[in-house]
Structure formats: structure tokens, C-alpha cells
Scaffold this active site. Structure first.
Site, PDB file in Angstrom:
ATOM      1  N   SER A   1     -25.633  36.396  10.767  1.00 37.38           N
ATOM      2  CA  SER A   1     -25.459  37.476   9.786  1.00 37.38           C
ATOM      3  C   SER A   1     -25.631  36.878   8.389  1.00 37.38           C
ATOM      4  CB  SER A   1     -24.051  38.054   9.945  1.00 37.38           C
ATOM      5  OG  SER A   1     -23.718  38.842   8.844  1.00 37.38           O
TER       6      SER A   1
ATOM      7  N   TYR B   1     -15.169  37.755  11.039  1.00 37.99           N
ATOM      8  CA  TYR B   1     -16.587  37.999  11.362  1.00 37.99           C
ATOM      9  C   TYR B   1     -17.455  36.964  10.661  1.00 37.99           C
ATOM     10  CZ  TYR B   1     -21.018  40.550  11.887  1.00 37.99           C
ATOM     11  OH  TYR B   1     -22.318  40.899  12.184  1.00 37.99           O
TER      12      TYR B   1
HETATM   13  N1  LIG Z   1     -26.088  45.873  12.577  1.00 32.96           N
HETATM   14  C1  LIG Z   1     -26.169  45.012  11.571  1.00 32.96           C
HETATM   15  O1  LIG Z   1     -26.374  45.409  10.406  1.00 32.96           O
HETATM   16  C2  LIG Z   1     -26.024  43.538  11.853  1.00 32.96           C
HETATM   17  C3  LIG Z   1     -26.258  42.643  10.799  1.00 32.96           C
HETATM   18  C4  LIG Z   1     -26.133  41.273  11.032  1.00 32.96           C
HETATM   19  C5  LIG Z   1     -25.788  40.819  12.295  1.00 32.96           C
HETATM   20  N2  LIG Z   1     -25.575  41.717  13.305  1.00 32.96           N
HETATM   21  C6  LIG Z   1     -25.244  41.187  14.632  1.00 32.96           C
HETATM   22  O2  LIG Z   1     -26.132  41.747  15.581  1.00 32.96           O
HETATM   23  C7  LIG Z   1     -25.527  41.695  16.880  1.00 32.96           C
HETATM   24  C8  LIG Z   1     -25.682  43.051  17.556  1.00 32.96           C
HETATM   25  O3  LIG Z   1     -24.848  43.973  16.884  1.00 32.96           O
HETATM   26  P1  LIG Z   1     -25.255  45.490  16.644  1.00 32.96           P
HETATM   27  O4  LIG Z   1     -25.470  45.661  15.209  1.00 32.96           O
HETATM   28  O5  LIG Z   1     -26.299  45.879  17.596  1.00 32.96           O
HETATM   29  O6  LIG Z   1     -23.849  46.198  16.966  1.00 32.96           O
HETATM   30  P2  LIG Z   1     -23.393  47.195  18.114  1.00 32.96           P
HETATM   31  O7  LIG Z   1     -24.321  48.361  18.192  1.00 32.96           O
HETATM   32  O8  LIG Z   1     -21.961  47.448  17.856  1.00 32.96           O
HETATM   33  O9  LIG Z   1     -23.566  46.338  19.449  1.00 32.96           O
HETATM   34  C9  LIG Z   1     -22.671  45.317  19.762  1.00 32.96           C
HETATM   35  C10 LIG Z   1     -22.753  45.070  21.242  1.00 32.96           C
HETATM   36  O10 LIG Z   1     -21.811  44.037  21.560  1.00 32.96           O
HETATM   37  C11 LIG Z   1     -21.062  44.482  22.676  1.00 32.96           C
HETATM   38  N3  LIG Z   1     -19.723  43.918  22.774  1.00 32.96           N
HETATM   39  C12 LIG Z   1     -18.753  43.931  21.833  1.00 32.96           C
HETATM   40  N4  LIG Z   1     -17.637  43.410  22.344  1.00 32.96           N
HETATM   41  C13 LIG Z   1     -17.904  43.081  23.640  1.00 32.96           C
HETATM   42  C14 LIG Z   1     -17.142  42.522  24.697  1.00 32.96           C
HETATM   43  N5  LIG Z   1     -15.840  42.217  24.545  1.00 32.96           N
HETATM   44  N6  LIG Z   1     -17.731  42.302  25.884  1.00 32.96           N
HETATM   45  C15 LIG Z   1     -19.037  42.625  26.074  1.00 32.96           C
HETATM   46  N7  LIG Z   1     -19.810  43.171  25.118  1.00 32.96           N
HETATM   47  C16 LIG Z   1     -19.231  43.400  23.913  1.00 32.96           C
HETATM   48  C17 LIG Z   1     -20.962  45.988  22.477  1.00 32.96           C
HETATM   49  O11 LIG Z   1     -20.545  46.566  23.677  1.00 32.96           O
HETATM   50  P3  LIG Z   1     -19.699  47.942  23.734  1.00 32.96           P
HETATM   51  O12 LIG Z   1     -20.745  49.010  23.756  1.00 32.96           O
HETATM   52  O13 LIG Z   1     -18.963  47.806  25.005  1.00 32.96           O
HETATM   53  O14 LIG Z   1     -18.826  47.962  22.511  1.00 32.96           O
HETATM   54  C18 LIG Z   1     -22.398  46.301  22.070  1.00 32.96           C
HETATM   55  O15 LIG Z   1     -23.235  46.388  23.197  1.00 32.96           O
HETATM   56  C19 LIG Z   1     -24.078  41.279  16.647  1.00 32.96           C
HETATM   57  O16 LIG Z   1     -23.939  39.903  16.936  1.00 32.96           O
HETATM   58  C20 LIG Z   1     -23.878  41.521  15.162  1.00 32.96           C
HETATM   59  O17 LIG Z   1     -22.879  40.689  14.635  1.00 32.96           O
HETATM   60  C21 LIG Z   1     -25.690  43.059  13.109  1.00 32.96           C
END
Ligand SMILES: NC(=O)c1ccc[n+]([C@@H]2O[C@H](COP(=O)([O-])OP(=O)(O)OC[C@H]3O[C@@H](n4cnc5c(N)ncnc54)[C@H](OP(=O)(O)O)[C@@H]3O)[C@@H](O)[C@H]2O)c1
Length: 257
Positions: free
Chosen positions: A162, A175
Site C-alpha cells: 500500500s 494497517y
Molecule cells: N482498495 C485499495 O484502495 C487498496 C489500496 C492499497 C492496497 N490494497 C490492498 O489490496 C488487497 C486487496 O484488498 P481490496 O482492496 O480488494 O479489499 P477487499 O475488497 O476488502 O478484499 C479483501 C479480501 O481479503 C479477504 N479477507 C479479509 N480478512 C480475511 C480473513 N480473515 N480470512 C480470509 N480472507 C480474508 C476478504 O474476505 P471477506 O470477503 O471474507 O471479508 C476479501 O476477499 C489488500 O491487501 C489491501 O490491503 C488495497
């Protein structure tokens, strides 16, 4: 190379048809957001995906979507990265070895925001939970995956970082700390695997319209961030053969303004 670096043209990398044919790729966090979009795309490019997540109905519907689109039959791996004991991770190795014989790609997409709060008020319980999902789980999953990755001719591990994993920002607490640690874990592993044909890289997807983004910026105009399927280019580059020999990089999915 141990410095954070932005490969200028990586965000416009175009994956060729069949780029991931015959590759076996495990992706965590596929029940939503970037991980889900990545799983669909990897399957469309020919990969056999192993879908790891904690919500079985969502894993099943993703499985069906991939099969209906004509992709290779995915595997489903129900797994809660927060609550599963570390000894359970060791079973992954045996199960996947028996079923697939190897892993060509391992992508750690799962992530948890926790809370935005000053350190002095940060909920300690939440701090532990975020570190468990965002740091300890990727460590344990990578450790379990290593014997499988060693069986591949062209293995690739991708960690997801991130912007706040590269420069600390007030209130991003656990985070931010977890993402700094992921950058470190990736560098350590890349250095350890320098002399084997394995690459380890880190991607910052940048602002992407997902659950995590909405939780961090509830008032943000949806149009201000990318869609999950718009940030996949570096993931595909690192998972496919075009990045062979490219390791220990930390890149951005979206060009900096
Ligand atoms: N979106 C952004 O702007 C952004 C920016 C920088 C970095 N990121 C990173 O990108 C990655 C993907 O995030 P995203 O943005 O796609 O968010 P998201 O839509 O919230 O997806 C997160 C995923 O992680 C899963 N997860 C969370 N806790 C879990 C657990 N205990 N066991 C198994 N799975 C779990 C969630 O499952 P559930 O459906 O069960 O909750 C979901 O499938 C993350 O590492 C995030 O930090 C995102």
C-alpha cells in the site's frame, strides 16, 4: 535491488492470450475486490486457480463463474486467515501437493483495514488482528507454499502492499505497519531465493474501489478510484513468463500523478 521502485510502464502491461496457460496459481482474498478480479482474469488467461477465502458461498459462486466462462476448473480452499492456527497451514502443502503437484504462483491479496486511529488510541485487539491477517498469514502461507513453489519451473510470489506501507501516515496504525512489514518480508524472501528460479515482488494497487477503500474513505466519490480489474497489469506481469528473472521489486499498479 532493495529500494522501492516504480517500473514506469508496468501499469500498461498487456497480457497476451494464454499467458498463464498450465500455471497453477493460489490467490488469497478472492471473495471480494482485487483478489476476486484477479482470480477471474488469471483463469481467463488459462491458469488453474486455487481460490482461498473464508466465505464458502462466495467461493462457490466465483468457482461457477470461472467454469461458466470456460476457464480451467478452479480449486476452492475455505480458510480464515485470522483464526486458523499455524499448524493448520502445514496441511496446505500436503493437500496441494497431492492435488496439483506444484504451485507456479502465490498471490497474497487478502487484507484487513482495522481502524483508522491515532496510535495512542489504537485498539490493541484490532492491532493484533490486522497483523495476523496482513502479515502473519502471508508469512505462514508462503512458508507452507515453499515446497510447492520449489516444484515449479517458473514460480512467482506476489505480496500486496500500500502507499502507507512505504511512507507512514497519521492514523493508519496497524494497517500501515503491516504493509511496511510485508515490504520487508518480500525483500527477505527475494534475497533468500536469489539463486533459485523464483521471483518475489510487491505491488501497491493504489486507490481502488473496494470494501477496504470504502471503509477508509466513506465520503469519497466512487469515480476517484480505479475499478479492481483496472489495477491487475503488474500482477499478470509478475505471474507470467515475461517477468522471469525479475525479482525484489516494489511497484505501483497506477502511475503516480
Ligand atoms: N482498495 C485499495 O484502495 C487498496 C489500496 C492499497 C492496497 N490494497 C490492498 O489490496 C488487497 C486487496 O484488498 P481490496 O482492496 O480488494 O479489499 P477487499 O475488497 O476488502 O478484499 C479483501 C479480501 O481479503 C479477504 N479477507 C479479509 N480478512 C480475511 C480473513 N480473515 N480470512 C480470509 N480472507 C480474508 C476478504 O474476505 P471477506 O470477503 O471474507 O471479508 C476479501 O476477499 C489488500 O491487501 C489491501 O490491503 C488495497
Amino acid at each position: 535491488m532493495n529500494q522501492v521502485e516504480n517500473m514506469q510502464n508496468i501499469s500498461s502491461y498487456e497480457a497476451a492470450d494464454g499467458l498463464l496457460d498450465d500455471r497453477v496459481i493460489l490467490i488469497s482474498g478472492v471473495t471480494d475486490g482485487i483478489g476476486r478480479a484477479l482470480a477471474v482474469k488469471c483463469a481467463a488467461l488459462g491458469a488453474t486457480t486455487i481460490l482461498l477465502g473464508r466465505k464458502v458461498p462466495r467461493l462457490e459462486s466465483l468457482h461457477d463463474e470461472i467454469v461458466e466462462a470456460g476457464g480451467p476448473q478452479p480449486g476452492i480452499y475455505p480458510f480464515n486467515l485470522e483464526t486458523t492456527e499455524w499448524a493448520e497451514y502445514e496441511k496446505i502443502t500436503d493437500l496441494l501437493l497431492a492435488e496439483y503437484g506444484r504451485l507456479d504462483g502465490l498471490v497474497h491479496c487478502a487484507g484487513m483495514l482495522g481502524e483508522l486511529s491515532p496510535i495512542e488510541h489504537h485498539d490493541p485487539h484490532l492491532w493484533y488482528r490486522v497483523l495476523q491477517v496482513n502479515l502473519n498469514a502471508p508469512f505462514l502461507l508462503t512458508r507452507a507454499g515453499m515446497p510447492l513453489l520449489r516444484k515449479s519451473a517458473d514460480p512467482s510470489v506476489v505480496f500486496v502492499s500500500s502507499t502507507v506501507g512505504r511512507k507512514g501516515r497519521a492514523h493508519w496504525g496497524a494497517y500501515s505497519a503491516s504493509k511496511f512489514a510485508i515490504e520487508g518480508l518480500a525483500q527477505v524472501l527475494a534475497d533468500e531465493t536469489e539463486n533459485i528460479p523464483m521471483r518475489v515482488n510487491t505491488i501497491n494497487p493504489g486507490a481502488t474501489r473496494t470494501k477496504i477503500r470504502r471503509a477508509a474513505f466513506p465520503a469519497e466519490d466512487a469515480g476517484q478510484s480505479a475499478q479492481p480489474d483496472e489495477v491487475l497489469a503488474p500482477f499478470l506481469y509478475f505471474l507470467g513468463p515475461d517477468s522471469r528473472g525479475v525479482s525484489n521489486l516494489s511497484v505501483d499498479s497506477q502511475p503516480k500523478n
